[in-house]
Design an enzyme around this catalytic site. Structure first.
Site, PDB file in Angstrom:
ATOM      1  N   ASP A 106       0.872  -1.177   0.000  1.00 17.49           N
ATOM      2  CA  ASP A 106       0.000   0.000   0.000  1.00 17.49           C
ATOM      3  C   ASP A 106       0.915   1.236   0.000  1.00 17.49           C
ATOM      4  O   ASP A 106       1.459   1.598  -1.030  1.00 17.49           O
ATOM      5  CB  ASP A 106      -0.899  -0.109   1.242  1.00 17.49           C
ATOM      6  CG  ASP A 106      -1.988   0.933   1.313  1.00 17.49           C
ATOM      7  OD1 ASP A 106      -1.827   2.025   0.764  1.00 17.49           O
ATOM      8  OD2 ASP A 106      -3.028   0.664   1.943  1.00 17.49           O
ATOM      9  N   LYS A 134      -0.915  -1.309  -4.662  1.00 17.80           N
ATOM     10  CA  LYS A 134      -1.710  -0.084  -4.833  1.00 17.80           C
ATOM     11  C   LYS A 134      -0.762   1.031  -5.273  1.00 17.80           C
ATOM     12  O   LYS A 134      -0.256   1.778  -4.434  1.00 17.80           O
ATOM     13  CB  LYS A 134      -2.378   0.293  -3.507  1.00 17.80           C
ATOM     14  CG  LYS A 134      -3.473  -0.661  -3.034  1.00 17.80           C
ATOM     15  CD  LYS A 134      -4.093  -0.172  -1.713  1.00 17.80           C
ATOM     16  CE  LYS A 134      -5.273  -1.021  -1.310  1.00 17.80           C
ATOM     17  NZ  LYS A 134      -5.811  -0.654   0.020  1.00 17.80           N
ATOM     18  N   PHE A 155     -10.312  -0.321  -0.247  1.00 18.32           N
ATOM     19  CA  PHE A 155      -9.962  -1.276   0.812  1.00 18.32           C
ATOM     20  C   PHE A 155     -10.460  -2.666   0.417  1.00 18.32           C
ATOM     21  O   PHE A 155     -11.617  -2.852   0.066  1.00 18.32           O
ATOM     22  CB  PHE A 155     -10.593  -0.844   2.140  1.00 18.32           C
ATOM     23  CG  PHE A 155     -10.144  -1.694   3.286  1.00 18.32           C
ATOM     24  CD1 PHE A 155      -8.876  -1.542   3.825  1.00 18.32           C
ATOM     25  CD2 PHE A 155     -10.977  -2.670   3.812  1.00 18.32           C
ATOM     26  CE1 PHE A 155      -8.445  -2.347   4.871  1.00 18.32           C
ATOM     27  CE2 PHE A 155     -10.560  -3.479   4.856  1.00 18.32           C
ATOM     28  CZ  PHE A 155      -9.287  -3.317   5.387  1.00 18.32           C
ATOM     29  N   ARG A 168      -9.890 -13.098   6.200  1.00 10.06           N
ATOM     30  CA  ARG A 168      -8.626 -13.637   5.666  1.00 10.06           C
ATOM     31  C   ARG A 168      -8.832 -14.961   4.941  1.00 10.06           C
ATOM     32  O   ARG A 168      -8.079 -15.314   4.045  1.00 10.06           O
ATOM     33  CB  ARG A 168      -7.617 -13.875   6.803  1.00 10.06           C
ATOM     34  CG  ARG A 168      -7.117 -12.617   7.474  1.00 10.06           C
ATOM     35  CD  ARG A 168      -5.868 -12.935   8.283  1.00 10.06           C
ATOM     36  NE  ARG A 168      -5.518 -11.874   9.227  1.00 10.06           N
ATOM     37  CZ  ARG A 168      -4.826 -10.791   8.915  1.00 10.06           C
ATOM     38  NH1 ARG A 168      -4.438 -10.588   7.675  1.00 10.06           N
ATOM     39  NH2 ARG A 168      -4.537  -9.894   9.842  1.00 10.06           N
TER      40      ARG A 168
HETATM   41  P1  IMP Z   1       1.737  -0.391   3.905  1.00 10.98           P
HETATM   42  O1  IMP Z   1       2.800  -0.365   4.975  1.00 10.98           O
HETATM   43  O2  IMP Z   1       0.920   0.871   3.885  1.00 10.98           O
HETATM   44  O3  IMP Z   1       2.293  -0.700   2.525  1.00 10.98           O
HETATM   45  O4  IMP Z   1       0.704  -1.493   4.299  1.00 10.98           O
HETATM   46  C1  IMP Z   1       0.951  -2.808   4.093  1.00 10.98           C
HETATM   47  C2  IMP Z   1       0.042  -3.678   4.914  1.00 10.98           C
HETATM   48  O5  IMP Z   1      -1.208  -3.048   5.192  1.00 10.98           O
HETATM   49  C3  IMP Z   1      -0.317  -4.928   4.150  1.00 10.98           C
HETATM   50  O6  IMP Z   1       0.644  -5.929   4.325  1.00 10.98           O
HETATM   51  C4  IMP Z   1      -1.682  -5.274   4.704  1.00 10.98           C
HETATM   52  O7  IMP Z   1      -1.530  -6.057   5.864  1.00 10.98           O
HETATM   53  C5  IMP Z   1      -2.290  -3.936   5.060  1.00 10.98           C
HETATM   54  N1  IMP Z   1      -3.200  -3.449   3.998  1.00 10.98           N
HETATM   55  C6  IMP Z   1      -2.945  -2.542   3.034  1.00 10.98           C
HETATM   56  N2  IMP Z   1      -4.002  -2.352   2.227  1.00 10.98           N
HETATM   57  C7  IMP Z   1      -4.968  -3.179   2.678  1.00 10.98           C
HETATM   58  C8  IMP Z   1      -6.317  -3.476   2.235  1.00 10.98           C
HETATM   59  O8  IMP Z   1      -6.855  -2.937   1.246  1.00 10.98           O
HETATM   60  N3  IMP Z   1      -6.994  -4.391   2.973  1.00 10.98           N
HETATM   61  C9  IMP Z   1      -6.455  -5.025   4.059  1.00 10.98           C
HETATM   62  N4  IMP Z   1      -5.200  -4.789   4.494  1.00 10.98           N
HETATM   63  C10 IMP Z   1      -4.459  -3.882   3.811  1.00 10.98           C
END
Ligand code: IMP
Ligand code: MG
Length: 178
Positions: A106, A134, A155, A168
């Site tokens: 993300d 994303k 999301f 999950r």
């Molecule tokens: P980041 O550090 O912002 O890249 O977030 C990464 C983590 O956030 C992922 O490994 C997921 O566990 C969680 N995450 C990010 N987007 C989503 C989503 O759309 N649904 C559920 N979990 C998410």
């Protein structure tokens, strides 16, 4: 549409398990070819990557190892921007060709922390394989080597991804409706 209710929110099917399987298959083929002369250490990031890691590893035919780590930066449907937990890394990382397995990238904050950690531990090389990406939310410069499916900023749940602990186990990936 096939929908599911988790806590207070409703979700509809967005990416079918067949589409996911195709994407995972392509990633496995590329990794098998790119690492044919190496013995990579896969580092799967729990909890979210457990289904992706399991499906992908069944299609990896080169000598390899897998280990699991835990790093959490999410609470509810918005990133908290901080990593709360780190568990794992009993094996020696020094000199290894590491492939990080993520359910979704993300903002990239979680990934950056893990990459830095692996660099500190003197990995020979570090690549990232993520089921979902994303790009519009990504805040980092580091390119991602193996991306299964690119998605928007919505999301998602299912195939390892959760909404406050639920969803999950779903075989398809669902998008929030309301
Ligand atoms: P980041 O550090 O912002 O890249 O977030 C990464 C983590 O956030 C992922 O490994 C997921 O566990 C969680 N995450 C990010 N987007 C989503 C989503 O759309 N649904 C559920 N979990 C998410
Ligand atoms: Mg995760």
């Amino acid at each position: 549409m096939n929908t599911v209710k988790l806590h207070d929110k409703e979700f509809g099917v967005f990416i079918s398990c067949d589409e996911i399987a195709q994407a995972v298959n392509k990633l496995a083929e590329r990794i098998n070819a790119d690492y044919a002369s190496k013995t990579p250490l896969f580092v799967a990031v729990l909890n979210g990557s457990f289904m992706f890691a399991s499906d992908l590893m069944k299609l990896i035919h080169i000598p390899s190892e897998i280990t699991f780590v835990k790093l959490a930066s999410y609470s509810g449907t918005a990133t908290t921007g901080k990593v709360n937990e780190l568990i794992g890394f009993n094996e020696s990382i020094e000199g290894r060709d590491v492939i990080i397995l993520e359910d979704i990238v993300d903002t990239g904050i979680t990934l950056e922390i893990l990459v830095n950690l692996l660099q500190d531990k003197k990995a020979n090389s570090i690549a990232v394989a993520t089921c979902l990406f994303k790009p519009k939310a990504y805040t980092k410069k580091r390119p991602l080597e193996y991306v299964g499916i690119e998605v928007g900023n919505e999301f998602l749940v299912g195939y390892g991804l959760d909404y406050n602990g639920r969803g999950r186990n779903l075989a398809d990936i669902y998008k929030i409706i309301k």
